[in-house]
Motif scaffolding. Structure first.
Motif: not given
Lengths: 156, 416
Positions: B362-376
């Motif tokens: 995010x500090x480089x304005x790169x937006x990615x998703x982190x987490x379980x992606x609603x697919x536990x």
């Protein structure tokens, strides 16, 4: 990035890479509590015991993100050797810091809170790196787990 | 020589310039790699909605005045456009607008539970479904006592088809994704629909992740129901689309009750409206439908083959770059074969927590998703608590991938 942010980040990374008081206390009187954040999978294990002089011995273990693990390590340093009551006060102080911080993160203006951040020593680093409300749960996981442990300790 | 016979190339710079966020957000070098969560919006979609509110807005299907008729026509045009988008045979009757894809799944699980699904019946899902296609069925399991069966996946994140006959035999419904939102896997959905029909099952396809990248043809696939959402195909949030075969929709009872879905109400009963309005209770998302139509028009104005060629090249570049740069430190989830995946790459890097990765990026304005992606269920199967996901759209270019790799280099250095 400011110099202060760099310093905060170094503190957090140092505790993440080299967690203090890592492991578990295996004495028969020790209490063991697990904390889990299902949202991101952070896990913390806190074991607590009372020294003969009534002060706390603490070890921490677990896995997860840098915020959750460094928070646990920083917590163990500040809690070790405290009386139970003192430890509870420290939990309250830390959680207050994060609550005030969360409120300021969620409100659009960046006005500084009146919280005396310097009194927290290295713990202030966590406030410095927690940039998103969602990560405050990572920072407070160890502390909530500790509270449960203190409850168990006082029950026995 | 003229460019006759050559594949049309996607003009990515032009495409990017169609999306105001890349010049107007407060992040001048925005690298948006989270289109699987939601796509950005082209100018035409934003304009269509303001224009609708400025010139055409009234409530639909009830006014006896010209303005209301204009609004109704705009809304119903969007329905027809959505129907044609998936090649529905009866676009004006087989498309139901919902709040989002999740609501469409809840509509189906509820409506099908009245006459079609009975206690003890089995519904077949896969291990790589989004929660939207798991939780409504789990709720039905609790409420009605249906059984759920899950198709397993192999090491490559592809469905294991060996015991497919066993799974489908004696089951009533197959509901599966056309593209996994975690793995990027595109399962052989057409084969599975055909197989399910051999055993007399109804079939639901989750096209939420598929629709932004590839052409959908419900007649060719022969899906009974198909669901997608507006905001992932350049349209606004607040509108989802359910396609259902006409005879099936006609045979099903309504989901939500209220205005619009009704033909007659007495104090002791009601008669529902005809399809598709039977399933649309209350004032529908009118401006959102107008925006969705503009989103579909935008997507269709770009050639699908050109999109596919560009996105496949981007995906290949991303996977190769990740592997070349991080070698044994990186685990890329999902199919090795690029033909079997679409739109996204999920990975684990050196046991560094995805939240840490995403926050540093995010500090480089790169937006990615982190987490379980609603697919536990899938995350448990992969034995990871979270992954980092970079997903692409037609507005991404190779420099976006380079920015991701550069950011990840900083991450690995920092957490070494």
């Amino acid at each position: 990035m400011t110099g202060l942010e760099d310093l905060y980040r170094e503190i957090v990374l140092d505790h993440y890479r080299n967690p203090r008081n890592k492991g578990e206390i295996n004495t028969p009187t020790a209490v063991r509590v697990e904390g889990f954040n299902p949202l991101c999978g952070d896990e913390i294990v806190v074991t607590l015991d009372l020294n003969p002089d009534g002060t706390l011995n603490i070890k921490i273990d677990g896995r997860g993100c840098s915020i959750s693990q460094s928070s646990a390590s920083l917590m163990s340093e500040t809690i070790k050797g405290s009386q139970i009551k003192e430890a509870r006060n420290k939990v309250t102080t830390f959680k207050n810091m994060m609550t005030i911080h969360e409120n300021s993160l969620e409100s659009s203006d960046d006005n500084e809170t009146s919280f005396d951040i310097e009194s927290l020593g290295e713990l202030a680093a966590l406030q410095g790196v927690v940039k998103f409300p969602v990560r405050i749960k990572c920072a407070t996981l160890a502390w909530n787990t500790l509270l449960e442990g203190l409850d168990d300790l006082e029950k026995d | 020589m003229a460019d006759q016979g050559l594949t049309l190339k996607l003009d990515v710079a032009k495409v990017k310039s169609d999306f105001p966020i890349f010049s107007k957000s407060k992040y001048p070098k925005l690298v948006y790699l989270d289109s699987a969560a939601t796509s950005q919006k082209p100018r035409s979609v934003i304009d269509s909605m303001s224009s609708y509110y400025e010139t055409t807005h009234a409530n639909v299907h009830r006014g006896v005045y010209s303005l209301a008729e204009d609004a109704t026509r705009a809304f119903e045009d969007a329905r027809i456009q959505s129907g044609r988008f998936v090649n529905a045979e009866h676009p004006s009757r087989e498309i139901v607008f919902t709040k989002n894809a999740t609501e469409a799944f809840n509509l189906l699980s509820n409506s099908l539970s009245v006459h079609y699904l009975k206690p003890g019946d089995s519904v077949v899902l896969t291990l790589m479904e989004h929660h939207a296609n798991v939780v409504p069925w789990l709720m039905l399991k609790e409420r009605l006592g249906i059984n759920l069966k899950f198709m397993d996946i192999d090491q490559n994140g592809e469905l294991i088809l060996d015991d497919i006959d066993e799974l489908l035999r004696d089951s009533k419904l197959l509901s599966l994704t056309m593209t996994s939102n975690v793995l990027g896997t595109v399962p052989p959905f057409k084969f599975l629909v055909e197989k399910a029909h051999e055993y007399g099952l109804l079939t639901i396809l989750d096209a939420a992740q598929f629709a932004p990248h590839k052409k959908i043809d419900v007649i060719d696939i022969d899906a009974d129901f198909l669901i997608f959402t507006g905001h992932k195909i350049f349209g606004p949030t607040g509108i989802g689309v359910l396609y259902g075969k006409q005879d099936l929709l006609e045979s099903m009872p309504p989901f939500l009750g209220g205005g619009e879905m009704i033909r007659d109400v007495k104090i002791d009963g009601f008669t529902p409206n005809e399809i598709p309005w039977k399933f649309e209770a209350g004032t529908p998302p009118i401006a959102e439908a107008v925006g969705l139509k503009a989103g579909i028009e935008y997507l269709e104005s770009l050639d699908y083959e050109a999109i596919s060629e560009h996105e496949t090249a981007l995906l290949k570049y991303m996977i190769d770059s990740l592997q070349d740069t991080f070698a044994q430190d990186i685990a890329i989830h999902g199919p090795r074969n690029i033909e079997k995946r679409s739109g996204l790459v999920s990975f684990s890097l050196n046991e560094i927590h995805p939240h840490d990765i995403a926050q540093v990026l995010d500090e480089y304005s790169v937006c990615v998703r982190a987490g379980h992606h609603c697919a536990k269920p899938l995350m448990r199967h992969l034995c990871v608590s979270a992954t980092t996901r970079a997903s692409i759209s037609c507005y991404n270019d190779f420099s976006d991938i380079d920015a991701l790799i550069d950011g990840l280099k900083v991450v690995t250095k920092m957490f070494k």
